[in-house]
Enzyme design. Structure first.
Site, PDB file in Angstrom:
ATOM      1  N   HIS A  37      -8.699  -0.100   9.724  1.00 11.62           N
ATOM      2  CA  HIS A  37      -7.385   0.063  10.327  1.00 11.62           C
ATOM      3  C   HIS A  37      -7.492  -0.334  11.797  1.00 11.62           C
ATOM      4  CE1 HIS A  37      -6.062   3.210   7.081  1.00 11.62           C
ATOM      5  NE2 HIS A  37      -6.433   2.047   6.583  1.00 11.62           N
ATOM      6  N   GLU A  57      -4.385  -1.257   7.580  1.00 10.40           N
ATOM      7  CA  GLU A  57      -3.282  -0.849   8.446  1.00 10.40           C
ATOM      8  C   GLU A  57      -3.473  -1.534   9.786  1.00 10.40           C
ATOM      9  OE1 GLU A  57      -2.547   3.255   9.250  1.00 10.40           O
ATOM     10  OE2 GLU A  57      -2.798   3.886   7.166  1.00 10.40           O
ATOM     11  N   TYR A 108      -5.870  -0.503  15.359  1.00 12.45           N
ATOM     12  CA  TYR A 108      -4.900  -0.073  16.357  1.00 12.45           C
ATOM     13  C   TYR A 108      -5.545  -0.247  17.741  1.00 12.45           C
ATOM     14  CZ  TYR A 108      -2.190   1.739  12.413  1.00 12.45           C
ATOM     15  OH  TYR A 108      -1.465   1.864  11.252  1.00 12.45           O
ATOM     16  N   ASN A 152      -6.921   8.087   2.502  1.00  9.79           N
ATOM     17  CA  ASN A 152      -6.602   7.510   3.803  1.00  9.79           C
ATOM     18  C   ASN A 152      -7.486   8.100   4.902  1.00  9.79           C
ATOM     19  OD1 ASN A 152      -4.652   5.907   5.522  1.00  9.79           O
ATOM     20  ND2 ASN A 152      -4.420   7.930   6.453  1.00  9.79           N
ATOM     21  N   GLU A 153      -8.084   7.225   5.703  1.00  7.51           N
ATOM     22  CA  GLU A 153      -8.847   7.603   6.900  1.00  7.51           C
ATOM     23  C   GLU A 153      -9.604   8.920   6.711  1.00  7.51           C
ATOM     24  OE1 GLU A 153      -6.028   7.422  10.114  1.00  7.51           O
ATOM     25  OE2 GLU A 153      -5.539   5.344   9.709  1.00  7.51           O
ATOM     26  N   TRP A 172       1.434  -1.566   8.917  1.00  7.65           N
ATOM     27  CA  TRP A 172       2.014  -0.215   8.917  1.00  7.65           C
ATOM     28  C   TRP A 172       3.285  -0.253   9.769  1.00  7.65           C
ATOM     29  CZ3 TRP A 172       0.435   4.220   6.370  1.00  7.65           C
ATOM     30  CH2 TRP A 172       1.196   5.358   6.649  1.00  7.65           C
ATOM     31  N   ARG A 191       0.877  -1.170   0.000  1.00  4.95           N
ATOM     32  CA  ARG A 191       0.000   0.000   0.000  1.00  4.95           C
ATOM     33  C   ARG A 191       0.915   1.220   0.000  1.00  4.95           C
ATOM     34  NH1 ARG A 191      -2.840   2.978   4.362  1.00  4.95           N
ATOM     35  NH2 ARG A 191      -4.797   3.842   3.553  1.00  4.95           N
TER      36      ARG A 191
END
Length: 436
Positions: A223, A252, A225, A156-157, A281, A79
């Site tokens: 993503h 990610e 996290y 992105n986001e 990431w 990516r």
């Protein structure tokens, strides 16, 4: 609640009215990478499962060997961070073409993303999704004919925690505008809430966004996290997309983050057992306190960090699970089973303050040797007792088979039971079953 994640920045909120979509019957079938239910399929007809890495090309254009290096460590995809010029220095058409050519040279599937949308609404300089689409249209000549090798990740986001519900209309509009401009590529869309979708806007509206794509060729990217710091949260989120027959990729994730400690072991194990893709990431060059997310030190492929060693060489990591894309001559990948087991939840009794329930676990087309069922109660219910399973948690439930009921033949089933207290209501959760 403010949960900031990604190794970069993030986006927030304006409502954009969808533009008219081209009539679906005027569009040719997908000639490149395309969606088939939960699967991502190559132009060859083979299933492709992303096992890749994010690379911050736009900030480190001088790192010309990065794609070859991550490929050498076993990745089958990358990516690649690009910039539209709204926030960071624009990657011109010639540079985009060079990135695609390098991906093809080293035999990677290339996910291209515009990073300027990160933080819209919470970062004053961030771009809108509509502005990202304008950028893609401006560099379209570098992407024409690359459908078998390139996935277009719009932005992105693109929403943070302010105005995240606007994601649905804005994303629908962006997809339709790209289709109207003639893009036949598989399109990837990131979740709001800094990519982590903790308000479940993407999860609950993904079906309508997918249906609005005239080519029905949209891939959803979560993503993971700090929001995804328990096994139940991870398996529940992934399971809901698979139950809805929609394609999901973990675009990610990391092993640590400032907003919490992601459960990377479950992320990797779930991705493998469910046959879904992931892109860690990130290769190198992180700053601002998240340097621990570098996979290698100083862009040196021979200097793996602890995170790099985990992602590339650990259990369920890239080395163990990646297969080169068939379009480059890699071995074909058999389609993963839709699910190796299923879990059916039922309330079987109620006495006002509490209730009793049963969960039936059923093996799919093949025999299984063990199972795990997870869910999170939607209304604050609390587990008080259970039998015929080893259960942990009271609100986020993880139930594993007992010693005597883990092995099930193809199509075989077993049932375990529980009692629980009621919450504000008593809606049924959505259980996810993972087999071993």
């Amino acid at each position: 609640m403010r949960r900031i994640v990604s190794a970069a920045l993030v986006a927030a909120a304006i409502s954009i009215a969808p533009s008219p979509a081209p009539a679906a019957d005027r569009l040719a079938p997908a000639a490149g990478i395309h969606v088939d239910g939960t699967r991502i399929v190559e132009s060859t007809g083979d299933t492709f499962v992303f096992r890749g890495v994010n690379h911050a090309h736009t900030w480190y254009p001088q790192q010309t060997t990065a794609l070859a290096d991550l490929k050498a460590l076993g990745a089958n995809s990358a990516r690649v961070v690009l910039a539209s010029g709204k926030r960071w220095t624009r990657n011109e058409t010639s540079d985009v073409a060079a990135v695609v050519a390098e991906c093809r040279r080293v035999k990677l599937i290339c996910v291209l993303e515009v990073h300027d949308t990160t933080g819209y609404g919470e970062e004053a300089a961030a771009a809108t999704l509509d502005e990202a689409v304008t950028y893609w249209i401006s560099v379209k000549s570098a992407l024409d004919g690359q459908e078998p090798y390139v996935v277009l990740n719009i932005g992105n986001e693109p929403y943070g925690n302010i105005g995240a519900p606007a994601w649905t209309a804005a994303t629908t509009s962006a997809v339709q505008r790209l289709r109207s401009a003639g893009f036949g590529h598989a399109i990837m869309v990131d979740a709001p809430n800094w990519g982590q979708d903790w308000q479940f806007v993407m999860r609950d509206n993904a079906a309508s966004v997918f249906a609005a794509d005239p080519r029905k060729n949209t891939i959803f990217s979560i993503h993971m996290y700090g929001v995804f710091d328990t096994a139940a949260e991870i398996t529940d989120y992934v399971g809901r997309f698979q139950s809805a027959n929609l394609p999901l990729v973990i675009g990610e994730f990391g092993h640590l983050h400032s907003d919490g400690d992601p459960d990377e072991d479950t992320i990797l194990a779930t991705a493998r057992s469910r046959g879904i893709g992931y892109l860690g990431w990130s290769w190198s060059g992180n700053g601002g306190g998240v340097e621990y997310l570098d996979l290698v030190t100083g862009f040196n492929k021979n200097a793996l960090t602890p995170w790099g060693a985990r992602l590339f060489n650990g259990a369920n990591g890239i080395s163990a699970t990646a297969k080169e894309a068939a379009v480059y001559g890699g071995a074909p990948t058999d389609p993963p089973p839709a699910s190796s087991c299923s879990a059916t939840y039922a309330a079987t009794g109620d006495w006002g303050a509490g209730f009793q329930g049963a969960v039936t676990v059923k093996a799919a087309a093949g025999a299984i040797t063990g199972w795990t069922v997870t869910w999170t109660w939607p209304d604050g219910q609390r587990l008080t007792n259970s039998w015929n399973a080893e259960v942990t948690g009271t609100d986020a439930i993880t139930a594993r088979n007992a010693a005597y009921n883990g092995s099930l033949p193809a199509g075989g089933s077993t049932t375990w039971g529980f009692t629980a207290s009621r919450g504000s209501a008593n809606r049924a959760p959505t259980p996810t079953c993972t087999a071993s």
